[in-house]
Each structure stands twice: as structure tokens, then as C-alpha cells.
Design a protein around this motif. Structure first.
Motif, short mmCIF file in Angstrom:
data_model
loop_
_atom_site.label_atom_id
_atom_site.label_comp_id
_atom_site.label_asym_id
_atom_site.label_seq_id
_atom_site.Cartn_x
_atom_site.Cartn_y
_atom_site.Cartn_z
N UNK A 82 0.88 -0.92 0.13
CA UNK A 82 -0.34 0.08 -0.06
C UNK A 82 0.64 1.08 0.05
N UNK A 83 1.92 1.63 1.25
CA UNK A 83 2.47 2.57 0.66
C UNK A 83 4.06 2.97 0.42
N UNK A 84 4.49 1.58 -0.28
CA UNK A 84 6.07 0.82 -0.72
C UNK A 84 6.56 1.24 -0.15
N UNK A 85 6.76 1.34 1.52
CA UNK A 85 7.78 1.57 1.79
C UNK A 85 8.60 0.20 2.07
N UNK A 86 9.84 0.33 1.83
CA UNK A 86 10.56 -0.58 1.56
C UNK A 86 11.18 -1.58 2.86
N UNK B 292 -0.99 -9.69 0.03
CA UNK B 292 0.17 -8.98 -0.22
C UNK B 292 1.02 -8.85 1.22
N UNK B 293 2.07 -8.51 0.93
CA UNK B 293 2.41 -7.93 1.77
C UNK B 293 2.25 -5.98 2.36
N UNK B 294 2.19 -5.76 4.14
CA UNK B 294 2.14 -4.76 4.10
C UNK B 294 2.19 -4.47 5.60
N UNK C 223 -1.92 -1.67 7.28
CA UNK C 223 -2.52 -3.69 7.64
C UNK C 223 -4.00 -3.11 8.65
N UNK C 224 -3.35 -2.55 9.86
CA UNK C 224 -4.05 -1.93 10.26
C UNK C 224 -5.13 -0.67 10.31
N UNK C 225 -5.02 -0.13 8.72
CA UNK C 225 -5.63 1.08 8.51
C UNK C 225 -6.34 1.19 7.54
N UNK C 226 -6.34 -0.12 6.82
CA UNK C 226 -7.54 -0.90 5.72
C UNK C 226 -8.02 -1.58 6.18
N UNK C 227 -7.24 -2.19 7.81
CA UNK C 227 -8.85 -3.07 8.58
C UNK C 227 -9.57 -3.97 7.62
N UNK D 291 7.41 -3.54 10.51
CA UNK D 291 7.08 -5.20 10.67
C UNK D 291 6.31 -5.30 9.40
N UNK D 292 6.50 -6.33 8.93
CA UNK D 292 5.49 -6.93 7.78
C UNK D 292 4.29 -7.52 8.15
#
Ligand SMILES: [Zn+2]
Length: 98
Positions: free
Chosen positions: A30-34, A63-65, A70-74, A42-43
């Protein structure tokens, strides 16, 4: 308990994370951060289509988030998917029931 509700073992989780990393890279979907550049981030495994709508642990829906995304998307549908559904199922195309 159905197979979809059985929690993953650590080995299964590691396998899925490795497979998704190979497919998508070491980035939050989602945020594309590496994840590599931010070791504290944490992934997590995220169900792109919420687990309640597509239960199970299939790679096609994972997907990896980062934990924050992940918490924001819920348990909601991702916006691109909502836009796609709205484009296909436009209300003006709906017909009134007789
Ligand atoms: Zn993120």
C-alpha cells in the motif's frame, strides 16, 4: 473449525511471506515503503480482499503490508477495487425490478 479459520504456523507464514516477496518485492503493497530500509517496520500478511469475503490463505489474495497500513485498511475493500466495481456496476445500468 474450517480450514480457512485455522491459523497459520510460523513455517507457513514464512513460506507465504517469502513467496509474496519474490512476486512483489520487499515493499508494503500500500505505502510502497521498503521493509529492508526500515527494519523496525513490521511486515504482515494482508488479505487484499478481506478475509470475511475471501477466506483462506491463497497467494492470489495475499499481499505484504506494514502493520500501520494493515491496521488502517482493516476489513475494508481496497479503493482501487471499489472504483473498479463501481465502473462495472454503474447504477444507471441497473434495471428496475418489475
Ligand atoms: Zn505500508
Amino acid at each position: 473449525m474450517s480450514a480457512a479459520r485455522v491459523p497459520l504456523t510460523e513455517e507457513q507464514r514464512a513460506y507465504l511471506q517469502c513467496a509474496i516477496q519474490t512476486r512483489d518485492g520487499r515493499r508494503c503493497f500500500y505505502c510502497r515503503r521498503n521493509f529492508r530500509r526500515r527494519p523496525g517496520r513490521r511486515k504482515t500478511l494482508d488479505h487484499y480482499i478481506p478475509h470475511r469475503l475471501w477466506p483462506g490463505w491463497e497467494l492470489d489474495n495475499l499481499v505484504l503490508a506494514c502493520e500501520r497500513c494493515n491496521l488502517a485498511k482493516a476489513d475494508s475493500l481496497p479503493w482501487p477495487l471499489v472504483w473498479l466495481l463501481l465502473a462495472v456496476h454503474r447504477p444507471e445500468r441497473w434495471e428496475l425490478a418489475a
